[in-house]
Design a protein around this motif. Sequence first.
Motif: not given
Length: 414
Positions: A151-152, A160-162, A190-195, A239-242
Amino acid sequence: MGTRLLGATILLSLLDVLQAFAIEKKGDVFKKTACPAFLVFENVAYLADMTFELPCKCKPEEASSVVWYFQKNLHSHETTVLTDFNGTVIVDSKQVRAGSDLLKRFSIRLFSLIVFRAQVRDSGHYLCGTKEGLFFYGYDVDVQPTKKITVAFLDKDQHVQEDHKEKEFTLFTTFWDWTRCDRCGVRGEQRRIGLCYVQSPQLKPRYRTALPNVSSCGSRAVPKPFGRLIRLRSPEVAVRSCLAPCQQKEAPEEGVQSISNVVYKLGEKPELPRVPIQYHNQPPKTDLVISCPGARPEHAVAWDKGSVRLYRAHYLVGVRKHMRLFIDHGNHLHLQRLRRRDKATYFCWREGELVAGFQLTVTFEPRRQRSPSDPESIFVMRAVGISFAVIVGIFFLIHLSHCRAEVFRKLAKL
């Protein structure tokens, strides 16, 4: 290499979003799509607890129905049939629980297989065919776990991971689009899912992906020697604010509004939002999990405890150690080892709109005075009596042995 990975990430993001969110009826596309002469498997990836759809993209025109099969490993003798031969099994997605058996978590609609709340163990091969065992189309499904998810929080300058580059492959993250702001009128998140995805020329050619030499990290296309290194990378969430405005709702009719005003004049205006509220009693020192009605893991969901905002920056699982109150990656609110102070009304936001409330009461059973005729009282008195008799018996035996020793000692002196 960096430009190609960026292009691959954008394209895979668009494809994954379309597959994850679009569960809808489809027309008769089988006349346009020819089945491949050699069965290949289309690679798709999802996060645990998500619901996904696998359309049977091709079938002969004479086939009026399809049967779905599941194989954990290709050419395995263990094959699960996901429907009977007389019709499909219908599942109500609202009643599906995480962790239940795969046979209880799927539905077939218009030849498409829908798996509800997928688990990591659901990863494997899904084949669309006939009851005689003829296969038309296949999928390689990779359900990635959330237990070790990274989680970032971008507001805390976390990143996020490089990309991780090895000699034979490159690991990178494919991000979906940002979700909507989970609240309106107040600060939300807000969330952003990464696979996790891998790029390598050594991937097995029988597995088809959107881009050549690219597949998800848990795909069966990845050679086994890569497995140990690939497991070092996990899916991630940013995750970031909005801040989003609330949509204007239609004002009630004049008659309804006047009645409402009269009711408010008779008493104080209620402080709770006007949403459906469910009442629940729970005994103390137990665990409780609350789900937001109609919400899925990929939706934007937020929780409030009364007027207190439960932001993920402070209440997401894993943020702190020994958390009793936390939100998991499936958008569920967990309360562990309930205490008296957990009594409150918990509100749920879905896609930026307040939709429901849960009024929780922690019930304590009143202490009951026991009478001598109670079974528990009889058991305790019997146990105490037996123990007392044993102790008295031991005391007399010791005293008797001591007296005998004195008698023998006196006789010896004579």
